[in-house]
Design an enzyme around this catalytic site. Structure first.
Site, PDB file in Angstrom:
ATOM      1  N   LYS A   1       6.132  42.759  61.426  1.00 35.08           N
ATOM      2  CA  LYS A   1       4.941  43.460  61.917  1.00 35.08           C
ATOM      3  C   LYS A   1       5.034  44.965  61.619  1.00 35.08           C
ATOM      4  CE  LYS A   1       5.256  42.126  66.336  1.00 35.08           C
ATOM      5  NZ  LYS A   1       6.449  41.261  66.352  1.00 35.08           N
TER       6      LYS A   1
ATOM      7  N   ARG B   1      -0.111  40.605  73.471  1.00 36.89           N
ATOM      8  CA  ARG B   1       0.875  39.535  73.339  1.00 36.89           C
ATOM      9  C   ARG B   1       0.511  38.347  74.217  1.00 36.89           C
ATOM     10  NH1 ARG B   1       5.455  42.628  71.376  1.00 36.89           N
ATOM     11  NH2 ARG B   1       7.139  41.275  70.692  1.00 36.89           N
TER      12      ARG B   1
ATOM     13  N   ARG C   1      19.340  42.626  61.324  1.00 30.78           N
ATOM     14  CA  ARG C   1      18.485  43.819  61.383  1.00 30.78           C
ATOM     15  C   ARG C   1      19.240  45.030  61.937  1.00 30.78           C
ATOM     16  NH1 ARG C   1      12.591  43.824  64.194  1.00 30.78           N
ATOM     17  NH2 ARG C   1      13.705  43.440  66.144  1.00 30.78           N
TER      18      ARG C   1
ATOM     19  N   ARG D   1      19.500  46.553  67.684  1.00 30.28           N
ATOM     20  CA  ARG D   1      18.703  46.528  68.915  1.00 30.28           C
ATOM     21  C   ARG D   1      19.352  45.597  69.923  1.00 30.28           C
ATOM     22  NH1 ARG D   1      12.353  45.698  67.860  1.00 30.28           N
ATOM     23  NH2 ARG D   1      12.642  44.270  69.607  1.00 30.28           N
TER      24      ARG D   1
ATOM     25  N   ARG E   1      12.904  35.027  72.925  1.00 33.03           N
ATOM     26  CA  ARG E   1      11.711  35.767  72.481  1.00 33.03           C
ATOM     27  C   ARG E   1      10.822  34.877  71.615  1.00 33.03           C
ATOM     28  NH1 ARG E   1      14.755  40.293  69.649  1.00 33.03           N
ATOM     29  NH2 ARG E   1      12.759  41.170  69.026  1.00 33.03           N
TER      30      ARG E   1
HETATM   31  P1  AMP Z   1       8.838  44.221  69.872  1.00 31.31           P
HETATM   32  O1  AMP Z   1       9.444  45.540  69.519  1.00 31.31           O
HETATM   33  O2  AMP Z   1       7.358  44.174  69.596  1.00 31.31           O
HETATM   34  O3  AMP Z   1       9.595  43.056  69.278  1.00 31.31           O
HETATM   35  O4  AMP Z   1       8.988  44.072  71.473  1.00 31.31           O
HETATM   36  C1  AMP Z   1      10.247  44.006  72.098  1.00 31.31           C
HETATM   37  C2  AMP Z   1      10.091  43.464  73.507  1.00 31.31           C
HETATM   38  O5  AMP Z   1       9.257  44.335  74.273  1.00 31.31           O
HETATM   39  C3  AMP Z   1       9.424  42.102  73.612  1.00 31.31           C
HETATM   40  O6  AMP Z   1      10.359  41.042  73.435  1.00 31.31           O
HETATM   41  C4  AMP Z   1       8.865  42.139  75.034  1.00 31.31           C
HETATM   42  O7  AMP Z   1       9.889  41.894  75.976  1.00 31.31           O
HETATM   43  C5  AMP Z   1       8.448  43.590  75.184  1.00 31.31           C
HETATM   44  N1  AMP Z   1       7.033  43.804  74.824  1.00 31.31           N
HETATM   45  C6  AMP Z   1       6.550  44.475  73.737  1.00 31.31           C
HETATM   46  N2  AMP Z   1       5.207  44.473  73.716  1.00 31.31           N
HETATM   47  C7  AMP Z   1       4.804  43.772  74.809  1.00 31.31           C
HETATM   48  C8  AMP Z   1       3.546  43.386  75.324  1.00 31.31           C
HETATM   49  N3  AMP Z   1       2.411  43.708  74.700  1.00 31.31           N
HETATM   50  N4  AMP Z   1       3.531  42.656  76.464  1.00 31.31           N
HETATM   51  C9  AMP Z   1       4.666  42.316  77.111  1.00 31.31           C
HETATM   52  N5  AMP Z   1       5.898  42.621  76.670  1.00 31.31           N
HETATM   53  C10 AMP Z   1       5.977  43.351  75.521  1.00 31.31           C
END
Ligand code: AMP
Length: 211
Positions: A13, A88, A123, A156, A167
């Site tokens: 993404k 999400r 990563r 991370r 996830r």
């Molecule tokens: P990402 O960097 O997009 O992979 O997000 C990392 C983590 O942040 C996810 O696994 C969720 O725990 C949390 N997170 C990110 N965006 C959202 C969202 N829109 N709603 C709820 N949790 C989120």
């Protein structure tokens, strides 16, 4: 233009969001990065998110929605933005709609789960600018340092196999239904994301060309 980039964790993404950001000169709003920065800075919001992040669960809507709304009011968003990682859940998408935010296109990146696990285990991200690398497929020029800003690369905390699988489960249960939600209004652009990254970029640009 307002875009949503949808996809499982590790689907790419961030990469497709940067392509759109450069093309339209609009900011990327990554809710994951907002949360990680808040946790790093130990803000009250970050502390409330931490228990959910620790187990690979989604942060509750009532925490993330106000934070996102605040960010979208900043002046750099006035000509449009790219949402990376938001919505999400269906209630989050309904909330965008309720606020009168029109989404012009939803780029949905499709990648098999096992490819995702391999990608995320390798990563590395820049601790400063968030640029993403892979130890085998896209290594930095000098080990452990970001090509763009020279800061240290880190793993991370949520890129470990147990949390990655949690996830992914969360993605299939809560986020993937958004594809049906957005296909109803003809905004969904499905992009196969497992070929090489240049091909994926080409498909993303083709998908937005006629908007
Ligand atoms: P990402 O960097 O997009 O992979 O997000 C990392 C983590 O942040 C996810 O696994 C969720 O725990 C949390 N997170 C990110 N965006 C959202 C969202 N829109 N709603 C709820 N949790 C989120």
């Amino acid at each position: 233009m307002n875009f949503v980039v949808l996809g499982a964790p590790g689907a790419g993404k961030g990469t497709q969001a940067s392509v759109l950001s450069q093309k339209y000169n609009i900011p990327i709003i990554s809710t994951g990065k907002i949360i990680r920065d808040a946790m790093r800075d130990n803000t009250p919001f970050g502390e409330k998110c931490r228990p959910y992040m620790d187990i690979g669960s989604l942060v509750p809507d009532e925490l993330i929605i106000p934070e996102l709304s605040k960010r979208l009011k900043e002046p750099d968003c006035k000509n449009g933005f790219i949402l990376d990682g938001f919505p999400r859940t269906i209630p989050q998408a309904i909330e965008l709609n309720r606020k009168g935010i029109i989404i012009d296109a939803v780029i949905s990146l499709e990648v098999d789960d096992e490819i995702i696990v391999k990608r995320l285990l390798g990563r590395r991200i820049c601790s400063n600018c968030g640029a993403s690398y892979h130890i085998a497929d896209n290594p930095p020029k000098s080990p452990h340092k970001c090509d763009k800003c020279g800061h240290d690369l880190i793993v991370r905390e949520d890129d470990n196999e147990k949390i990655i699988r949690a996830r992914l489960k969360m993605y299939h249960e809560r986020t993937a239904p958004l594809k049906t939600y957005y296909s109803g209004c003809d905004k969904l652009k499905v992009i196969p994301g497992q070929a090489n990254v240049e091909d994926t970029i080409k498909l993303t640009l083709e998908a937005v060309n006629n908007l």
